[in-house]
Motif scaffolding. Sequence first.
Motif, PDB file in Angstrom:
ATOM      1  N   ASN A  25       0.813  -1.027  -0.051  1.00 20.09           N
ATOM      2  CA  ASN A  25       0.041   0.242   0.647  1.00 20.09           C
ATOM      3  C   ASN A  25       0.570   1.224  -0.250  1.00 20.09           C
ATOM      4  O   ASN A  25       0.343   2.025   0.617  1.00 20.09           O
ATOM      5  N   ARG A  29       2.389  -0.317  -6.137  1.00 20.96           N
ATOM      6  CA  ARG A  29       1.797  -1.330  -5.553  1.00 20.96           C
ATOM      7  C   ARG A  29       2.110  -2.330  -6.569  1.00 20.96           C
ATOM      8  O   ARG A  29       2.546  -3.198  -6.334  1.00 20.96           O
ATOM      9  N   PHE A  55      -4.784  -1.046   0.224  1.00 18.26           N
ATOM     10  CA  PHE A  55      -3.590  -1.867  -0.446  1.00 18.26           C
ATOM     11  C   PHE A  55      -3.898  -2.685  -1.732  1.00 18.26           C
ATOM     12  O   PHE A  55      -5.189  -2.239  -1.761  1.00 18.26           O
TER      13      PHE A  55
END
Length: 159
Positions: free
Chosen positions: A12, A16, A55
């Motif tokens: 995150n 990513r 995330f």
Amino acid sequence: MRNKAYISLGSNIGNRVEYLHEAVRMLDGQEKIKLVSISSIYETDPVGYVEQDPFLNIVLEVRTSLSPLDLLHVCQSVENELGRKRVIRWGPRTIDLDILLYNHENIESEKLNIPHPRIEERAFVMIPLLEIAPTIQLPNKSMPLIESNEFLQGKEGVR
Ligand SMILES: Nc1nc2nc(S)n(CCO)c2c(=O)[nH]1
């Protein structure tokens, strides 16, 4: 390579997707690890320490001749290589690798607990895991995860 393991990856911070791809490349590049399946990438709200960015999560199925502890060491070296700094426990991280399952083994040790203790509470783990292994059954359970998990059955909170 007669051992089957499932690994959860999350990131995150920064690029990513690139961190996830690089971690998968590093794992698959290990001579004693063979990538078998990779889930879709899921964007997920942070659980645990919620003051952080969303995330991206995936789950991998691998075959390996490594022991659980050696597989853990490889995962930790991938985290270190990709710059994981444990600034805040549960906080933001460039990459996080968790071993979810290893064959049908139960392992409880200081460094490693398998199945991962929070599998059944984490949609960001269960959904990608079930995508690649829909009939997965956790060790010591009498039913497949998809049937036994209250969260997935939508019964959570319904008493
Ligand atoms: N959605 C989401 N929340 C998380 N909280 C922690 S800690 N982590 C790191 C894995 O334990 C995550 C994660 O990967 N995804």
